[in-house]
Design an enzyme around this catalytic site. Structure first.
Site, PDB file in Angstrom:
ATOM      1  CG  HIS A 145      -1.939  -0.980   1.364  1.00  0.00           C
ATOM      2  ND1 HIS A 145      -3.049  -1.104   0.271  1.00  0.00           N
ATOM      3  CD2 HIS A 145      -2.137  -2.289   1.989  1.00  0.00           C
ATOM      4  CE1 HIS A 145      -3.821  -2.240   0.426  1.00  0.00           C
ATOM      5  NE2 HIS A 145      -3.091  -2.939   1.440  1.00  0.00           N
ATOM      6  NE  ARG A 212      19.889  -7.185  13.890  1.00  0.00           N
ATOM      7  CZ  ARG A 212      21.012  -7.923  14.328  1.00  0.00           C
ATOM      8  NH1 ARG A 212      22.101  -8.164  13.565  1.00  0.00           N
ATOM      9  NH2 ARG A 212      20.708  -8.334  15.783  1.00  0.00           N
TER      10      ARG A 212
END
Length: 272
Positions: A145, A212
């Site tokens: 979005h 990460r």
């Protein structure tokens, strides 16, 4: 007599209705047998595609029943020997009945496993390499979005789309989310619940939201940080199930004796 039972709080035992109990067991067995038949019959394969006509569907690939939302099948290509679990959603295009052109939009390689309840939303190109394993409830999407206009509801703003690529041999943990534009390398582990965006190098472990790199393998340095446990030892060829069961019954003293014998054999081989 009845008053005495009531006075002392006693209950008259009820006669067990054996007919009703037996009938319940029979009904239960019938329900389970019927559901197993429905699952077998409702499963989708290349030989029995039902209403789902994929652009390509390889040998041995199976979509378990009940399926999740599936549309845009002509632009979905499934490789050989894939396992698509129950309630998995596979879509190509923003909505059904669109003409998406001559090329496939969602490509899934050979030997891919998609866990129960997972979603792969390919509004633009999504590629999943061979031998990838997905835990349950993984969400892969090429669309996100946008919220550029502060005065317009977010759901009414035109979304952003970026291709997604997941390299071969990856493990994607339960509940992970792969966002638009993600480029995941070969043999990558994505931890459960991780949210992945951007580029992930080969042979890495990623975790967190946003994800990460927490561990990586390179030819020069091996695994960094080093692995805390030794690699599992594969079962040698030719070992039978009966032999494995016999090993499981050995106590610590017997195992130590076997190790001593093996060490002695190693010493003899080294001397020769």
């Amino acid at each position: 007599m009845a008053g005495r039972h009531a006075e002392y709080g006693e209950r008259v035992p009820k006669r067990k209705n054996t007919f009703s109990s037996r009938r319940r067991r029979l009904v239960q067995r019938a329900v389970h047998a019927g559901w197993s038949w429905v699952q077998r019959t409702g499963a989708v394969t290349a030989e029995r595609p039902g209403r789902l006509h994929f652009g390509a569907m390889g040998t041995g690939t199976r979509l378990a029943f009940p399926q999740g939302t599936v549309f845009g099948e002509p632009w979905i290509h499934l490789g050989d020997h894939c396992i698509i679990a129950e309630q998995v959603t596979l879509t190509a295009g923003l909505m059904p009945d669109l003409d998406l052109g001559p090329d496939p939009i969602l490509r899934i390689g050979d030997g891919v496993v998609l866990g129960r309840g997972s979603h792969v939303i390919a509004d633009t190109t999504v590629t999943i390499g061979s031998d990838c394993y997905f835990g349950p409830y993984v969400y892969v999407t090429s669309t996100n979005h946008s919220y550029d206009d502060p005065h317009e509801p977010i759901g009414k703003q035109w979304p952003r789309m970026e291709p997604v690529e997941i390299g071969p041999g990856c493990w994607i943990g339960t509940g992970a989310v792969i966002l638009p534009g993600a480029r995941i390398g070969r043999n990558v582990v994505v931890a459960a619940g991780a949210v992945v965006r951007g580029v992930v190098p080969d042979h890495a472990v990623v975790a967190g939201a946003p994800a990460r790199v927490v561990r990586r393998w390179t030819a020069a340095d091996g695994w960094q940080p080093p692995l805390r446990t030794p690699a599992p030892v594969p079962i040698p060829d030719g070992v039978t199930p009966e032999q494995l069961l016999a090993l499981a019954e050995l106590d610590a003293e017997s195992i130590a004796g076997l190790r001593a014998v093996e060490a002695a054999h190693e010493d003899v081989r080294a001397e020769s």
